[in-house]
Enzyme design. Structure first.
Site, PDB file in Angstrom:
ATOM      1  N   ASN A   9       0.877  -1.175   0.000  1.00 48.16           N
ATOM      2  CA  ASN A   9       0.000   0.000   0.000  1.00 48.16           C
ATOM      3  C   ASN A   9       0.913   1.223   0.000  1.00 48.16           C
ATOM      4  O   ASN A   9       1.536   1.518   1.015  1.00 48.16           O
ATOM      5  CB  ASN A   9      -0.889  -0.034   1.251  1.00 48.16           C
ATOM      6  CG  ASN A   9      -1.604   1.287   1.492  1.00 48.16           C
ATOM      7  OD1 ASN A   9      -1.761   2.090   0.567  1.00 48.16           O
ATOM      8  ND2 ASN A   9      -2.023   1.517   2.726  1.00 48.16           N
ATOM      9  N   TRP A  10       0.979   1.894  -1.139  1.00 48.30           N
ATOM     10  CA  TRP A  10       1.942   2.998  -1.276  1.00 48.30           C
ATOM     11  C   TRP A  10       1.487   4.288  -0.591  1.00 48.30           C
ATOM     12  O   TRP A  10       2.251   5.230  -0.481  1.00 48.30           O
ATOM     13  CB  TRP A  10       2.220   3.260  -2.750  1.00 48.30           C
ATOM     14  CG  TRP A  10       3.115   2.244  -3.380  1.00 48.30           C
ATOM     15  CD1 TRP A  10       3.815   1.251  -2.740  1.00 48.30           C
ATOM     16  CD2 TRP A  10       3.419   2.112  -4.775  1.00 48.30           C
ATOM     17  NE1 TRP A  10       4.542   0.523  -3.659  1.00 48.30           N
ATOM     18  CE2 TRP A  10       4.315   1.027  -4.904  1.00 48.30           C
ATOM     19  CE3 TRP A  10       3.019   2.798  -5.921  1.00 48.30           C
ATOM     20  CZ2 TRP A  10       4.823   0.627  -6.145  1.00 48.30           C
ATOM     21  CZ3 TRP A  10       3.528   2.409  -7.158  1.00 48.30           C
ATOM     22  CH2 TRP A  10       4.410   1.330  -7.257  1.00 48.30           C
ATOM     23  N   LYS A  11       0.228   4.384  -0.208  1.00 51.62           N
ATOM     24  CA  LYS A  11      -0.285   5.626   0.403  1.00 51.62           C
ATOM     25  C   LYS A  11      -0.019   6.814  -0.533  1.00 51.62           C
ATOM     26  O   LYS A  11      -0.111   6.650  -1.727  1.00 51.62           O
ATOM     27  CB  LYS A  11       0.327   5.817   1.787  1.00 51.62           C
ATOM     28  CG  LYS A  11       0.258   4.539   2.620  1.00 51.62           C
ATOM     29  CD  LYS A  11       0.591   4.730   4.044  1.00 51.62           C
ATOM     30  CE  LYS A  11       0.463   3.389   4.756  1.00 51.62           C
ATOM     31  NZ  LYS A  11       0.472   3.503   6.178  1.00 51.62           N
ATOM     32  N   HIS A 104      -9.231   2.066   4.976  1.00 54.98           N
ATOM     33  CA  HIS A 104      -7.912   2.061   5.624  1.00 54.98           C
ATOM     34  C   HIS A 104      -7.965   2.969   6.853  1.00 54.98           C
ATOM     35  O   HIS A 104      -8.699   3.960   6.875  1.00 54.98           O
ATOM     36  CB  HIS A 104      -6.849   2.564   4.639  1.00 54.98           C
ATOM     37  CG  HIS A 104      -5.468   2.435   5.181  1.00 54.98           C
ATOM     38  ND1 HIS A 104      -4.911   3.397   5.988  1.00 54.98           N
ATOM     39  CD2 HIS A 104      -4.562   1.442   5.073  1.00 54.98           C
ATOM     40  CE1 HIS A 104      -3.701   2.986   6.351  1.00 54.98           C
ATOM     41  NE2 HIS A 104      -3.462   1.814   5.805  1.00 54.98           N
ATOM     42  N   GLU A 106      -6.147   5.229   7.869  1.00 55.44           N
ATOM     43  CA  GLU A 106      -5.911   6.664   7.605  1.00 55.44           C
ATOM     44  C   GLU A 106      -7.167   7.321   7.020  1.00 55.44           C
ATOM     45  O   GLU A 106      -7.428   8.498   7.258  1.00 55.44           O
ATOM     46  CB  GLU A 106      -4.683   6.818   6.683  1.00 55.44           C
ATOM     47  CG  GLU A 106      -3.398   6.558   7.457  1.00 55.44           C
ATOM     48  CD  GLU A 106      -2.310   5.818   6.702  1.00 55.44           C
ATOM     49  OE1 GLU A 106      -2.310   5.845   5.457  1.00 55.44           O
ATOM     50  OE2 GLU A 106      -1.457   5.200   7.367  1.00 55.44           O
ATOM     51  N   GLU A 177      -5.560  -4.341  10.633  1.00 55.42           N
ATOM     52  CA  GLU A 177      -4.424  -3.433  10.820  1.00 55.42           C
ATOM     53  C   GLU A 177      -4.630  -2.629  12.103  1.00 55.42           C
ATOM     54  O   GLU A 177      -5.329  -1.604  12.086  1.00 55.42           O
ATOM     55  CB  GLU A 177      -4.316  -2.468   9.638  1.00 55.42           C
ATOM     56  CG  GLU A 177      -4.085  -3.150   8.310  1.00 55.42           C
ATOM     57  CD  GLU A 177      -3.425  -2.219   7.303  1.00 55.42           C
ATOM     58  OE1 GLU A 177      -2.344  -2.551   6.831  1.00 55.42           O
ATOM     59  OE2 GLU A 177      -3.980  -1.152   7.021  1.00 55.42           O
ATOM     60  N   GLY A 183       2.817   2.273  10.613  1.00 62.05           N
ATOM     61  CA  GLY A 183       3.840   3.298  10.400  1.00 62.05           C
ATOM     62  C   GLY A 183       4.582   3.684  11.672  1.00 62.05           C
ATOM     63  O   GLY A 183       5.278   4.701  11.716  1.00 62.05           O
ATOM     64  N   SER A 223       3.470  -2.215  10.209  1.00 60.48           N
ATOM     65  CA  SER A 223       4.921  -2.376  10.386  1.00 60.48           C
ATOM     66  C   SER A 223       5.437  -3.763   9.982  1.00 60.48           C
ATOM     67  O   SER A 223       6.311  -4.325  10.651  1.00 60.48           O
ATOM     68  CB  SER A 223       5.330  -2.026  11.821  1.00 60.48           C
ATOM     69  OG  SER A 223       5.008  -0.666  12.086  1.00 60.48           O
ATOM     70  N   GLY A 244       2.897  -1.196   4.180  1.00 59.68           N
ATOM     71  CA  GLY A 244       3.022   0.215   3.812  1.00 59.68           C
ATOM     72  C   GLY A 244       4.464   0.561   3.510  1.00 59.68           C
ATOM     73  O   GLY A 244       4.985   0.284   2.427  1.00 59.68           O
ATOM     74  N   GLY A 245       5.155   1.134   4.495  1.00 63.46           N
ATOM     75  CA  GLY A 245       6.520   1.647   4.310  1.00 63.46           C
ATOM     76  C   GLY A 245       7.472   0.690   3.603  1.00 63.46           C
ATOM     77  O   GLY A 245       8.193   1.090   2.683  1.00 63.46           O
TER      78      GLY A 245
HETATM   79  P1  PGA Z   1       3.034   0.235   7.535  1.00 67.85           P
HETATM   80  O1  PGA Z   1       1.586   0.529   6.913  1.00 67.85           O
HETATM   81  O2  PGA Z   1       3.502  -1.094   6.969  1.00 67.85           O
HETATM   82  O3  PGA Z   1       3.898   1.381   7.059  1.00 67.85           O
HETATM   83  O4  PGA Z   1       2.889   0.189   9.000  1.00 67.85           O
HETATM   84  C1  PGA Z   1       0.638  -0.491   6.738  1.00 67.85           C
HETATM   85  C2  PGA Z   1      -0.625   0.056   6.128  1.00 67.85           C
HETATM   86  O5  PGA Z   1      -0.995   1.194   6.456  1.00 67.85           O
HETATM   87  O6  PGA Z   1      -1.290  -0.604   5.310  1.00 67.85           O
END
Ligand code: PGA
Length: 261
Positions: A9-11, A104, A106, A177, A183, A223, A244-245
């Site tokens: 997930n590149w956000k 998500h 966010e 999640e 993150g 994470s 994500g990251g």
């Molecule tokens: P993260 O993000 O791996 O950077 O913690 C996961 C996500 O938001 O899907």
């Protein structure tokens, strides 16, 4: 045996050019890995990238072997209309993408999306033939107040409300999640993640029947890194990861895929 689903997930990272460059390198590495290509062609593994809407077309262009599933990170539930700034399921489909992340954390916490909006989006995605990856997760204060299972149960049951059980099993992916792990570098222990994912599968069994619960793909996200992937993936009720990251660098995302096998 459920397939594994490893997704990035590149956000709000990677515009069209960076996305094209990433995907070109990524697709070539995937194609040159015998174990990954065999797992994909025997339907044991799916690899997906969820990219910013503006970068979806360039991802599709670079995905020459179509080995990677591509999806959007959000959508609106109406097909079209005066909704400035939004994108719809038919638009996502038109780019050649097949999946979409819905709800998500966010979106829920920064943009205040509610369970009922998540439900409308999941329903609209399914109606268009897209596969929604519906995210659920508790806040740290929920966990500290022993509310995790209640919060997750509400988010899951409200999110899939009114949807045909067979469609839930075949066409929806659920991603657990925990908000406090996204993150932050703090990963839920594999056992804690498993406990919640098992509770989600149990709830799906109650709502949709045991056969559906056996089939549905459940992911963990928060994470995820190359070093913790194998342990997370060894859990009985975790079928994949949403990253994500660590999905922003081709090499670390490749290591995550390799560690999941
Ligand atoms: P993260 O993000 O791996 O950077 O913690 C996961 C996500 O938001 O899907």
């Amino acid at each position: 045996m459920r397939r594994k689903f490893i997704a990035g997930n590149w956000k709000m990272f990677n515009g069209p050019k960076a996305s094209y460059d990433f995907m070109t390198k990524f697709v070539s590495l995937i194609s040159s890995s015998k174990v990954i290509t065999e797992s994909i062609s025997s339907s044991k593994l799916e690899v997906a990238i969820f990219a910013p809407a503006i970068s979806l077309e360039s991802c599709v262009r670079a995905n020459v072997s179509s080995s990677v599933i591509l999806g959007a990170e959000n959508m609106y539930w109406e097909k079209q209309g005066a909704f400035t700034g939004e994108i719809s399921a038919p638009m996502i489909k038109e780019t050649g993408c097949t999946h979409v992340i819905i709800g998500h954390s966010e979106r829920r916490h920064i943009f205040h999306e509610t369970d009922s909006e998540v439900n409308k989006k999941v329903t609209a995605a399914l109606a268009e033939g897209l596969t929604p990856v519906m995210c659920v997760g508790e806040l740290l204060q929920d966990r500290e107040n022993s509310k995790t299972f209640d919060v997750i149960a509400t988010q899951v049951s409200e999110g899939i409300k009114g949807i045909d059980p067979l469609s839930v099993a075949d066409n929806i992916i659920i991603a657990y999640e925990p908000v406090w792990a996204i993150g932050t570098g703090k990963t839920a222990s594999s056992e804690d993640a498993e406990e919640v994912c098992a509770s989600i599968r149990k709830l799906v069994a109650q709502l949709c029947g045991c056969a559906c619960a056996e089939k549905i793909i459940i992911l963990y996200g928060g994470s995820v890194k190359p070093e913790n992937t194998a342990s997370i993936m060894s859990q009985a009720n975790i079928d994949g990861v949403l990253v994500g990251g660590a999905s922003l660098k081709v090499d670390s995302f490749m290591s995550i895929i390799e560690s999941s096998l």
